[in-house]
Design an enzyme around this catalytic site. Structure first.
Site, PDB file in Angstrom:
ATOM      1  N   CYS A  24      -3.825   3.161  24.183  1.00 57.82           N
ATOM      2  CA  CYS A  24      -4.193   1.769  24.467  1.00 57.82           C
ATOM      3  C   CYS A  24      -3.062   1.150  25.295  1.00 57.82           C
ATOM      4  CB  CYS A  24      -4.492   0.992  23.181  1.00 57.82           C
ATOM      5  SG  CYS A  24      -3.122   0.890  22.025  1.00 57.82           S
ATOM      6  N   ARG A  78      -4.984  -0.794  18.759  1.00 58.31           N
ATOM      7  CA  ARG A  78      -6.159   0.076  18.800  1.00 58.31           C
ATOM      8  C   ARG A  78      -5.842   1.551  18.649  1.00 58.31           C
ATOM      9  NH1 ARG A  78      -7.980  -2.280  24.409  1.00 58.31           N
ATOM     10  NH2 ARG A  78      -5.705  -2.390  24.489  1.00 58.31           N
ATOM     11  N   ASP A  94      -9.420  -5.409  23.522  1.00 52.95           N
ATOM     12  CA  ASP A  94      -8.062  -5.703  23.100  1.00 52.95           C
ATOM     13  C   ASP A  94      -8.078  -6.876  22.109  1.00 52.95           C
ATOM     14  OD1 ASP A  94      -5.453  -6.495  22.915  1.00 52.95           O
ATOM     15  OD2 ASP A  94      -5.105  -6.616  25.086  1.00 52.95           O
TER      16      ASP A  94
HETATM   17  P1  4NP Z   1      -3.097  -2.590  21.872  1.00 49.42           P
HETATM   18  O1  4NP Z   1      -3.027  -4.194  21.861  1.00 49.42           O
HETATM   19  O2  4NP Z   1      -3.110  -2.179  23.307  1.00 49.42           O
HETATM   20  O3  4NP Z   1      -4.379  -2.306  21.167  1.00 49.42           O
HETATM   21  O4  4NP Z   1      -1.855  -2.115  21.116  1.00 49.42           O
HETATM   22  C1  4NP Z   1      -2.069  -4.931  22.573  1.00 49.42           C
HETATM   23  C2  4NP Z   1      -0.840  -5.178  22.011  1.00 49.42           C
HETATM   24  C3  4NP Z   1       0.080  -5.969  22.681  1.00 49.42           C
HETATM   25  C4  4NP Z   1      -0.250  -6.487  23.915  1.00 49.42           C
HETATM   26  C5  4NP Z   1      -1.482  -6.229  24.496  1.00 49.42           C
HETATM   27  C6  4NP Z   1      -2.400  -5.438  23.807  1.00 49.42           C
HETATM   28  N1  4NP Z   1       0.681  -7.320  24.590  1.00 49.42           N
HETATM   29  O5  4NP Z   1       0.289  -7.954  25.596  1.00 49.42           O
HETATM   30  O6  4NP Z   1       1.859  -7.403  24.181  1.00 49.42           O
END
Ligand code: 4NP
Length: 159
Positions: free
Chosen positions: A10, A16, A125
């Site tokens: 991810c 995710r 997300d």
């Molecule tokens: P992930 O979610 O990709 O599912 O781990 C996110 C976690 C942090 C961020 C974006 C998506 N961020 O912008 O910091």
């Protein structure tokens, strides 16, 4: 039997993909399937070394799955080292494909929800949203991991 190595990917590797990694391993253990290894990583480095997001950990715990992973960034060499690299959304897919150095690497990169028995597309997300986003991620990840494991087991059956 050859070991199959699967990388869940991810953006931050704190919501995710750590969930998919833990849920998939949980299902592999429960089904007593051997010869599968799983890992997860993010396309971005903002959260490297961090535990999974507390909201994601809580949602997983509510469903009986413990998350125990420290975030790491996807490395170019992972494209060679893993057999199947599964992107949670289209941005992730594009970023992973941009690291590929050959057609054989590109062929191993897929959307995670290609294995969803009920649909295709992104695992959205959940980072900026409320608890319902984490619950949605849970349900998409749960059923897609079931589909993924079934597909691997079908692929291994002798003809
Ligand atoms: P992930 O979610 O990709 O599912 O781990 C996110 C976690 C942090 C961020 C974006 C998506 N961020 O912008 O910091």
């Amino acid at each position: 039997m050859d070991t199959i190595r699967i990388m869940f990917i991810c953006t931050g590797n704190i919501c995710r993909s750590p969930l998919a990694h833990a849920v998939f391993e949980h299902k592999v253990r429960k089904a007593e399937v051997h010869g599968i290894e799983a890992e997860s990583s993010g396309t971005d480095a903002w959260h490297v070394g961090e535990q999974a997001d507390p909201r994601m950990r809580r949602t997983a715990a509510d469903h009986g799955v413990k998350l125990n992973h420290k975030a790491r960034k996807l490395h170019r060499n992972d494209l060679a080292d893993y057999d199947l690299l599964l992107a949670m959304d289209r941005d992730n897919l594009r970023n992973v494909l941009s690291l590929c150095r050959s057609e054989s690497e590109r062929e191993k990169v897929r959307m995670f929800r290609d294995f969803d028995p009920e649909g295709t597309g992104d695992v959205p997300d959940p980072w900026y949203g409320g608890p319902e986003g984490f619950e949605l991620v849970w349900s998409l990840v749960e059923r897609t991991c079931t589909g993924l494991l079934e597909e691997i087991q079908r692929g291994r059956k002798p003809a």
